[in-house]
Design an enzyme around this catalytic site. Structure first.
Site, PDB file in Angstrom:
ATOM      1  N   ASP A 193      47.103  40.763  42.719  1.00 23.24           N
ATOM      2  CA  ASP A 193      46.535  41.050  41.408  1.00 23.24           C
ATOM      3  C   ASP A 193      45.817  39.813  40.885  1.00 23.24           C
ATOM      4  O   ASP A 193      46.158  38.679  41.234  1.00 23.24           O
ATOM      5  CB  ASP A 193      47.634  41.452  40.419  1.00 23.24           C
ATOM      6  CG  ASP A 193      48.232  42.819  40.731  1.00 23.24           C
ATOM      7  OD1 ASP A 193      47.581  43.601  41.440  1.00 23.24           O
ATOM      8  OD2 ASP A 193      49.351  43.092  40.247  1.00 23.24           O
ATOM      9  N   VAL A 194      44.844  40.022  40.011  1.00 24.04           N
ATOM     10  CA  VAL A 194      44.045  38.921  39.467  1.00 24.04           C
ATOM     11  C   VAL A 194      44.931  37.836  38.853  1.00 24.04           C
ATOM     12  O   VAL A 194      44.673  36.643  39.016  1.00 24.04           O
ATOM     13  CB  VAL A 194      43.055  39.458  38.408  1.00 24.04           C
ATOM     14  CG1 VAL A 194      42.391  38.315  37.653  1.00 24.04           C
ATOM     15  CG2 VAL A 194      42.005  40.336  39.066  1.00 24.04           C
TER      16      VAL A 194
END
Length: 208
Positions: A35-36
């Site tokens: 995930d970012v």
């Protein structure tokens, strides 16, 4: 802060774009995703190892451990969540996960307890979207700073269009989800490859 692959809202702020700008990384590609807001170990490959490593991920033969700072102090030292997951169609947020039909299992163990938070190791047995984050929320201990599973959908929606205010960040406890890809082990034919990324100080300090 980097997405792994480009999307409609991100093109240059990605790992794949960064790799493409550096000559010695020509042909190098990420083998999986983070995930970012998740920090830590990300495996990238180039031929001829690309096929072998891709197969290991597809066959779930890669061993991964994550560290997460969570809200509250879990009473148990070790526990497992095996609640099946799927998209949460009731929330109105397209990417949000909840209870569903896809088998999912995560093992958790407490590594350190602070006054109001704890450092938890998570070992995902399956690989569903947001699995660790959802299973920790279901355990009653959401990840510190998690905009999507921290209990206030309005903060997640606001973060899509603008930076959160200092007061909003304070409500979350941190400016990003306190999730870190800690260790990863690849059983390659030539031998086992291990990688480790130490917990960043910014996350460790959340326990103090």
């Amino acid at each position: 802060g980097l997405a792994v692959h480009p999307s409609a809202s991100r093109y240059t702020a990605t790992v794949t774009h960064w790799l493409s700008t550096i000559e010695r990384y020509s042909g190098v590609k990420p083998a999986h995703r983070l995930d970012v807001e998740t920090s830590g170990v990300l495996v990238c490959t180039r031929s001829p190892s690309e096929y072998e490593i891709g197969r290991l991920f597809a066959e779930r033969r890669v061993t991964k451990s994550y560290l997460a700072v969570v809200e509250g102090r879990p009473e148990r030292d070790v526990w497992t969540v095996d609640t099946p997951l799927g998209f949460d169609t009731q929330s109105g947020i397209r990417v949000k996960m909840g209870r569903g039909d896809l088998p999912a299992q995560t093992r958790f163990s407490v590594r350190k307890r602070g006054t109001h938070r704890a450092l938890v190791e998570a070992q995902p047995i399956t690989g569903r979207q947001h699995q660790i984050r959802v299973h920790l929320q279901m355990s009653g201990h959401p990840i510190t700073g998690d905009k999507l599973y921290g209990g206030d959908d309005a903060l997640f929606i606001a973060s899509r269009t603008r930076p959160l205010t200092p007061d909003e960040v304070a409500r979350l406890g941190h400016d990003r989800q306190a999730l870190h890809a800690w260790t990863l082990e690849l059983p390659l034919a030539a031998g086992v490859v291990q990688a480790c990324a130490d917990l960043p100080e910014e996350l460790d300090s959340l326990l103090k």
